[in-house]
Enzyme design. Structure first.
Site, PDB file in Angstrom:
ATOM      1  N   SER A 169      19.542   7.659 -10.711  1.00 35.79           N
ATOM      2  CA  SER A 169      19.687   8.687  -9.682  1.00 35.79           C
ATOM      3  C   SER A 169      21.000   8.475  -8.924  1.00 35.79           C
ATOM      4  O   SER A 169      22.078   8.604  -9.507  1.00 35.79           O
ATOM      5  CB  SER A 169      18.466   8.687  -8.774  1.00 35.79           C
ATOM      6  N   GLU A 299      11.326  15.569 -14.061  1.00 35.65           N
ATOM      7  CA  GLU A 299      12.209  15.281 -12.930  1.00 35.65           C
ATOM      8  C   GLU A 299      11.589  15.607 -11.569  1.00 35.65           C
ATOM      9  O   GLU A 299      10.618  15.002 -11.172  1.00 35.65           O
ATOM     10  CB  GLU A 299      13.557  15.983 -13.118  1.00 35.65           C
ATOM     11  N   HIS A 418      10.815  12.063 -11.890  1.00 32.76           N
ATOM     12  CA  HIS A 418      12.026  11.327 -11.548  1.00 32.76           C
ATOM     13  C   HIS A 418      11.654   9.881 -11.192  1.00 32.76           C
ATOM     14  O   HIS A 418      10.698   9.637 -10.465  1.00 32.76           O
ATOM     15  CB  HIS A 418      12.674  12.019 -10.342  1.00 32.76           C
TER      16      HIS A 418
END
Length: 516
Positions: A169, A299, A418
């Site tokens: 990320s 995600e 995510h």
């Protein structure tokens, strides 16, 4: 000594300062690397996290430029590949501490693992676009840590000429920026960029003055002139700065990304980033190394629930879409209406947002594609065309016993969210149970750490002859090319696909075009 998942003893050196404490006159200044220690370093205990919103008992302090080193050197006769992990958290959260970046899975392998802290939020990324605060100090902290590794890692059994930088990320954005930053040249030899990209539709700014002024307002500092604002922020207690995150959100918990890289103005300093990332890649101005790029299947799907379960937010998004969508989707705000209206029609047709499963699915797709899917797609496609080194692309689709989003009613994982691939690479005692050696999730730990180890050692994730790991048997993962955009799908098994998510991303390419 610590013990890995499979019972292997390894050494842990924690809380090591790699730069001078960034406090007092060093606040908002580039890091000062520690090149020599005046006395023996006590590396027995975990160091603090950098200032961030945290429970009262959590160890947080502004003197946070620390790293952890984990090594099985006593088991090995030759220098080992080094893996440096740059943590996620939007540049305002998380840490390299072992409760969120634990070594127990990777240290079953013959690698030296280094996890690092870097300054977060205003303390790490204040940028006024002038000599007072050119910006990017959080990234310069990372560079200092990489330089520390180059100088010192041989003493821990690591090979300074075989370093892999990895990040998730915000950490993945960092990895890609290190590949184009002149400050990072020669400090690493492979890279893994997971679910994050700096190649976004919004141009990289030359300052973060709006964030600086907002921070000043939140702690009762003047917002003009810049010198008065920065001088006041220099003396504000660090806890007030770290705890002020909620004051930066503009709509619910959006935007996800508040602080970000800047293209530094030249005021005589060593600049981390001076050009637009996509332009640098396209021009071939990079430190080309073998690269793995990834994203998860689902995600940010869970962001939809934050909106749909709050009638006030849902109504605001319905009634003020042209204003809210660029905030939530992190898109250019100037002349945004035609483009965000096209996106609304593509994802929802003529339906209003309502709290039902169809809207949750489509809004989840939209959040995921905007924040991660499209930027990562763009990065992978730029790199496979412009880098002279190979690029491998994967989609993480596995849904195991746990997830970073679990259904609040059933407490079960429902999608590949995510951060979820990290569950099988790093132990995360702050939230998830320790994985053993038997079961579906445990087998995936063997495969994921096997990929990282093989890539870190050889610069290629595929099994290699006599050195092939049995848990990677049958893996054939072709590198991605412009003409054959192959990716590895990681689920219960490995499989190959092509053109990841491109059915939805075709519209994004039309609305926000670039030359590849």
């Amino acid at each position: 000594m610590m013990q890995s998942r499979r019972g292997r003893a390894f050494e842990a050196y924690r809380g090591i300062r790699y730069a001078q404490p960034p406090v007092g006159p060093l606040r908002f200044q580039p890091p000062q690397l520690i090149e020599q220690y005046a006395e023996e370093v006590d590396a027995r205990d975990e160091g603090p996290a950098c200032p961030l919103p945290a429970p009262p008992a959590y160890f947080v302090d502004e003197d946070c430029l620390r790293l952890n080193v984990y090594t099985p050197r006593h088991n090995c006769s030759r220098p080992l590949p080094v893996v440096i992990y740059i943590h996620p958290g939007g540049f305002y959260a998380f840490t390299g501490r072992s409760d969120v970046a634990g070594p127990h899975y990777l240290l079953d392998r013959d690698v030296v693992l280094v996890t690092i802290n870097y300054r977060l939020g205003t303390l790490g990324f204040l940028s006024t676009g002038d000599a007072l605060a050119p910006g990017n100090n959080g990234f310069k902290d990372q560079v200092a840590a990489l330089r520390w590794v180059r100088r010192n890692i041989a003493a821990f059994g690591g090979d300074p000429n075989l370093v892999t930088i990895t990040g998730y990320s915000a950490g993945s954005i960092s990895v890609m920026l290190h590949m184009i930053s002149p400050m990072s040249k020669g400090l690493f030899h492979r890279a893994i960029a997971m679910s994050g990209s700096p190649t976004i539709p919004t141009p990289t700014p030359t300052d973060l003055l709006p964030q600086a002024k907002r921070q000043a307002e939140l702690v009762n500092c003047p917002t003009t002139p810049n010198k008065a604002m920065v001088d006041c922020l220099k003396t504000t207690p660090w806890k007030e700065l770290g705890d002020s995150l909620d004051g930066f959100y503009e709509f619910g918990f959006d935007p996800v990304l508040i602080w970000k890289p800047v293209r530094e103005v030249d005021v005589g300093q060593e600049r981390f980033l001076a050009v637009e990332p996509a332009d640098a890649i396209r021009a071939g101005h990079m430190h080309a190394v073998p690269l793995i790029v990834s994203q998860t299947r689902d995600e940010f799907f869970w962001k939809a629930f934050t909106i749909l379960n709050n009638e006030t937010l849902m109504n605001r998004m319905n009634e003020d879409w042209e204003h809210i969508a660029p905030i939530s989707l992190q898109l250019p705000r100037e002349a945004a209406a035609p483009k965000v209206n096209r996106l609304r029609e593509a994802y929802f047709g003529h339906r209003r947002l309502r709290n039902d499963s169809a809207t949750a699915r489509d809004l989840g797709y939209l959040y995921g594609d905007a924040i991660m899917g499209f930027p990562v797609h763009r990065m992978a496609n730029l790199m496979c065309r412009r880098s002279p080194q190979r690029v491998w692309y994967y989609e993480f689709a596995y849904v195991g016993a746990h997830s970073h989003y679990e259904d609040p009613n059933t407490q079960r994982a429902v999608a590949a969210a995510h951060h979820d691939d990290l569950i099988y690479l790093l132990s995360m005692s702050y939230r998830f149970p320790f994985l053993g050696t038997e079961g579906r999730d445990e087998s995936l730990v063997d495969r994921m750490t096997g990929i990282w180890y093989t890539f870190a050692k050889h610069g290629d994730p595929n099994p290699r002859g006599h050195d092939a790991l049995p848990e990677l048997e049958g893996l054939h993962w072709p590198a991605m090319t412009a003409d054959r955009r192959t990716y590895l799908r990681i689920d219960n098994d490995f499989s190959l696909g092509t053109n990841l998510k491109e059915d939805r991303l075709k519209l994004w390419e039309e609305l926000y075009p670039i030359q590849y």
